[in-house]
Design a protein around this motif. Sequence first.
Motif, PDB file in Angstrom:
ATOM      1  N   GLY A  78      33.565  34.013  26.721  1.00  9.92           N
ATOM      2  CA  GLY A  78      32.530  33.040  26.341  1.00  9.92           C
ATOM      3  C   GLY A  78      31.137  33.648  26.191  1.00  9.92           C
ATOM      4  O   GLY A  78      30.377  33.240  25.301  1.00  9.92           O
ATOM      5  N   GLU A  88      25.145  28.500  23.647  1.00  7.95           N
ATOM      6  CA  GLU A  88      26.291  27.916  24.364  1.00  7.95           C
ATOM      7  C   GLU A  88      26.478  26.450  23.955  1.00  7.95           C
ATOM      8  O   GLU A  88      27.604  25.977  23.767  1.00  7.95           O
ATOM      9  CB  GLU A  88      26.094  28.041  25.879  1.00  7.95           C
ATOM     10  CG  GLU A  88      27.345  27.635  26.651  1.00  7.95           C
ATOM     11  CD  GLU A  88      27.155  27.612  28.163  1.00  7.95           C
ATOM     12  OE1 GLU A  88      26.016  27.387  28.629  1.00  7.95           O
ATOM     13  OE2 GLU A  88      28.152  27.805  28.874  1.00  7.95           O
ATOM     14  N   ASP A 107      28.607  33.467  22.891  1.00  6.37           N
ATOM     15  CA  ASP A 107      27.201  33.015  22.871  1.00  6.37           C
ATOM     16  C   ASP A 107      26.329  34.062  22.173  1.00  6.37           C
ATOM     17  O   ASP A 107      25.473  33.727  21.346  1.00  6.37           O
ATOM     18  CB  ASP A 107      26.684  32.793  24.305  1.00  6.37           C
ATOM     19  CG  ASP A 107      27.489  31.741  25.051  1.00  6.37           C
ATOM     20  OD1 ASP A 107      28.211  30.967  24.387  1.00  6.37           O
ATOM     21  OD2 ASP A 107      27.399  31.695  26.303  1.00  6.37           O
ATOM     22  N   THR A 159      32.843  35.806  36.250  1.00  2.90           N
ATOM     23  CA  THR A 159      31.616  36.343  35.666  1.00  2.90           C
ATOM     24  C   THR A 159      30.555  35.245  35.551  1.00  2.90           C
ATOM     25  O   THR A 159      29.374  35.492  35.771  1.00  2.90           O
ATOM     26  CB  THR A 159      31.914  36.894  34.244  1.00  2.90           C
ATOM     27  OG1 THR A 159      33.020  37.788  34.343  1.00  2.90           O
ATOM     28  CG2 THR A 159      30.735  37.616  33.671  1.00  2.90           C
ATOM     29  N   LEU A 195      37.089  25.485  23.968  1.00  7.45           N
ATOM     30  CA  LEU A 195      36.424  25.727  22.678  1.00  7.45           C
ATOM     31  C   LEU A 195      37.092  24.876  21.591  1.00  7.45           C
ATOM     32  O   LEU A 195      38.302  25.025  21.351  1.00  7.45           O
ATOM     33  CB  LEU A 195      36.529  27.206  22.300  1.00  7.45           C
ATOM     34  CG  LEU A 195      35.804  27.600  21.006  1.00  7.45           C
ATOM     35  CD1 LEU A 195      34.292  27.630  21.221  1.00  7.45           C
ATOM     36  CD2 LEU A 195      36.289  28.951  20.498  1.00  7.45           C
ATOM     37  N   PRO A 196      36.330  23.976  20.927  1.00  2.33           N
ATOM     38  CA  PRO A 196      36.964  23.128  19.920  1.00  2.33           C
ATOM     39  C   PRO A 196      37.687  23.963  18.864  1.00  2.33           C
ATOM     40  O   PRO A 196      37.089  24.842  18.249  1.00  2.33           O
ATOM     41  CB  PRO A 196      35.778  22.354  19.315  1.00  2.33           C
ATOM     42  CG  PRO A 196      34.746  22.340  20.401  1.00  2.33           C
ATOM     43  CD  PRO A 196      34.895  23.654  21.111  1.00  2.33           C
ATOM     44  N   ASN A 215      31.317  31.575  36.631  1.00  3.81           N
ATOM     45  CA  ASN A 215      31.454  30.547  37.676  1.00  3.81           C
ATOM     46  C   ASN A 215      32.288  31.058  38.837  1.00  3.81           C
ATOM     47  O   ASN A 215      33.269  31.764  38.633  1.00  3.81           O
ATOM     48  CB  ASN A 215      32.169  29.318  37.112  1.00  3.81           C
ATOM     49  CG  ASN A 215      31.388  28.667  35.993  1.00  3.81           C
ATOM     50  OD1 ASN A 215      30.235  28.283  36.172  1.00  3.81           O
ATOM     51  ND2 ASN A 215      31.992  28.542  34.835  1.00  3.81           N
ATOM     52  N   GLY A 266      34.021  40.409  34.304  1.00  4.89           N
ATOM     53  CA  GLY A 266      34.997  40.071  35.343  1.00  4.89           C
ATOM     54  C   GLY A 266      34.972  40.948  36.579  1.00  4.89           C
ATOM     55  O   GLY A 266      35.624  40.634  37.561  1.00  4.89           O
ATOM     56  N   GLY A 296      36.900  28.953  28.167  1.00  8.97           N
ATOM     57  CA  GLY A 296      37.059  29.139  26.720  1.00  8.97           C
ATOM     58  C   GLY A 296      38.194  28.309  26.134  1.00  8.97           C
ATOM     59  O   GLY A 296      38.232  28.083  24.923  1.00  8.97           O
ATOM     60  N   GLY A 337      37.831  33.532  29.824  1.00 11.60           N
ATOM     61  CA  GLY A 337      36.730  33.304  30.764  1.00 11.60           C
ATOM     62  C   GLY A 337      35.395  33.597  30.114  1.00 11.60           C
ATOM     63  O   GLY A 337      35.278  33.668  28.885  1.00 11.60           O
ATOM     64  N   LEU A 397      39.075  25.190  33.829  1.00  6.38           N
ATOM     65  CA  LEU A 397      38.109  26.005  34.586  1.00  6.38           C
ATOM     66  C   LEU A 397      38.564  26.209  36.030  1.00  6.38           C
ATOM     67  O   LEU A 397      38.034  27.062  36.738  1.00  6.38           O
ATOM     68  CB  LEU A 397      36.727  25.336  34.566  1.00  6.38           C
ATOM     69  CG  LEU A 397      35.965  25.428  33.230  1.00  6.38           C
ATOM     70  CD1 LEU A 397      35.152  24.195  32.966  1.00  6.38           C
ATOM     71  CD2 LEU A 397      35.077  26.666  33.222  1.00  6.38           C
TER      72      LEU A 397
HETATM   73  N1  LIG Z   1      33.663  23.033  26.264  1.00  6.15           N
HETATM   74  C1  LIG Z   1      33.580  24.359  26.164  1.00  6.15           C
HETATM   75  N2  LIG Z   1      33.750  24.978  24.973  1.00  6.15           N
HETATM   76  C2  LIG Z   1      33.666  26.312  24.872  1.00  6.15           C
HETATM   77  N3  LIG Z   1      33.393  27.134  25.900  1.00  6.15           N
HETATM   78  C3  LIG Z   1      33.214  26.562  27.112  1.00  6.15           C
HETATM   79  C4  LIG Z   1      33.303  25.167  27.314  1.00  6.15           C
HETATM   80  N4  LIG Z   1      33.081  24.907  28.639  1.00  6.15           N
HETATM   81  C5  LIG Z   1      32.843  26.091  29.222  1.00  6.15           C
HETATM   82  N5  LIG Z   1      32.917  27.093  28.319  1.00  6.15           N
HETATM   83  C6  LIG Z   1      32.665  28.512  28.527  1.00  6.15           C
HETATM   84  O1  LIG Z   1      33.548  29.027  29.489  1.00  6.15           O
HETATM   85  C7  LIG Z   1      32.955  30.184  30.084  1.00  6.15           C
HETATM   86  C8  LIG Z   1      33.152  30.120  31.594  1.00  6.15           C
HETATM   87  O2  LIG Z   1      34.515  30.034  31.841  1.00  6.15           O
HETATM   88  P1  LIG Z   1      35.127  30.444  33.240  1.00  6.15           P
HETATM   89  O3  LIG Z   1      34.429  29.725  34.336  1.00  6.15           O
HETATM   90  O4  LIG Z   1      36.597  30.289  33.118  1.00  6.15           O
HETATM   91  O5  LIG Z   1      34.710  31.991  33.269  1.00  6.15           O
HETATM   92  P2  LIG Z   1      34.691  32.962  34.536  1.00  6.15           P
HETATM   93  O6  LIG Z   1      35.947  32.752  35.301  1.00  6.15           O
HETATM   94  O7  LIG Z   1      33.412  32.818  35.264  1.00  6.15           O
HETATM   95  O8  LIG Z   1      34.678  34.389  33.812  1.00  6.15           O
HETATM   96  P3  LIG Z   1      35.741  35.590  33.897  1.00  6.15           P
HETATM   97  O9  LIG Z   1      37.096  34.990  34.127  1.00  6.15           O
HETATM   98  O10 LIG Z   1      35.643  36.260  32.576  1.00  6.15           O
HETATM   99  O11 LIG Z   1      35.255  36.449  35.007  1.00  6.15           O
HETATM  100  C9  LIG Z   1      31.491  30.180  29.690  1.00  6.15           C
HETATM  101  O12 LIG Z   1      31.271  31.174  28.697  1.00  6.15           O
HETATM  102  C10 LIG Z   1      31.296  28.795  29.109  1.00  6.15           C
HETATM  103  O13 LIG Z   1      30.293  28.762  28.106  1.00  6.15           O
END
Ligand SMILES: Nc1ncnc2c1ncn2[C@@H]1O[C@H](COP(=O)(O)OP(=O)(O)OP(=O)(O)O)[C@@H](O)[C@H]1O
Length: 331
Positions: free
Chosen positions: A181, A206, A185, A13, A288-289, A15, A69, A285, A157, A310
């Motif tokens: 994520g 974010e 936000d 969604t 996320l701290p 990346n 997704g 996600g 994600g 990621l």
């Molecule tokens: N350090 C961090 N702390 C918290 N959230 C983070 C951090 N780094 C990235 N994210 C969050 O992770 C999310 C993106 O993660 P990811 O690339 O795994 O998702 P995606 O694979 O694109 O989405 P999906 O799997 O839901 O289709 C975003 O919402 C981003 O803000």
Amino acid sequence: MRLRSGVAVDLGTVNSLVHVRGRGVVLDEPSTIALYRHTDQPPLVGERAEELMRKEPVDIDVLHPLREGVITELDAAATMLQTFLRRARFRTSVLGPRAVICVPSGASFIERRALVAAASFHRPRLAVRLLDEPVAAAIGAGAEPQGTDGVLIVDVGGGTTEAAIVLGAHMVRVHSLRVGGNAMDEAIVQAVKAELGLHIGLRAAEHLKKSLGLTGGASGSAQVAGIDLARGTVREEQVRGPLVASALEHVVAPIIESVQELLWEMPPDLADGVIRRKVQLAGGGALLPGLASRLRDSTGVTTVVVEKPLRAVVRGAATMLEHHYELLPPM
Ligand SMILES: Nc1ncnc2c1ncn2[C@@H]1O[C@H](COP(=O)(O)OP(=O)(O)OP(=O)(O)O)[C@@H](O)[C@H]1O
Ligand SMILES: [Mg+2]
């Protein structure tokens, strides 16, 4: 080029990542496309579209062709995916070229077909196999595609959260939530508006999420700028950790609950392996701290963030493409 070319794709969604057979992960860009409204100029895709989105030009529509997704804009998603494949210099070989594309486990048959259509656009010979994201994430976290130990994987994600018990290349149990994520936000934007009378953008939210998370981070607060809702002027504000933590609770609580439910439903014979392997946290996600320790405290099972969370899904898809393609059923 190798005799048989192959590509593994995590079209997320937020990346998108592309692994090309023999070359590794060669592309990692935002899942964003910008279309010119009044001219037939070719669209901008990925990083270039994301850059443009920040400037909010009036003659351009910036789209995220996936929501929660799954593909919601088929044409835009096909254009984006084909652009990424070209940019990754993926060429379909004469001998049966292959693709492994990841899909959220909750995707419907039509949503799955849409993904195959987007990948095969202009590439009729490409054999596309779909891989459920929790399986990809578990294999990306080091599980064996033909292993006999259960793995509990939680992939948080941008648009979805999937918690699953995976055995080899199969899902045994899965809980899929259409929040991640992005919802975090949005919850922060709402909380800052309600509590501080400040309208901040998703990017600022974010930033608060990443730096403060559930713990308040190292400094306990972070600065953002937004529009003062009463005066209509720009205002800077130091946002405190507890405000962000309580906003995040709306999204984090259902995530925790779904992992707890999954543990309840776990086939007893898999319990031993799952506990030995710990809860594996993947997706953006995972960073996320405070999320990993919160999961550990609520489930009683040690929780670890997988290496480069990621990239876990694309890593798993690449393993299936390179070594276990025949385990994946045709669509
Ligand atoms: N350090 C961090 N702390 C918290 N959230 C983070 C951090 N780094 C990235 N994210 C969050 O992770 C999310 C993106 O993660 P990811 O690339 O795994 O998702 P995606 O694979 O694109 O989405 P999906 O799997 O839901 O289709 C975003 O919402 C981003 O803000
Ligand atoms: Mg993902």
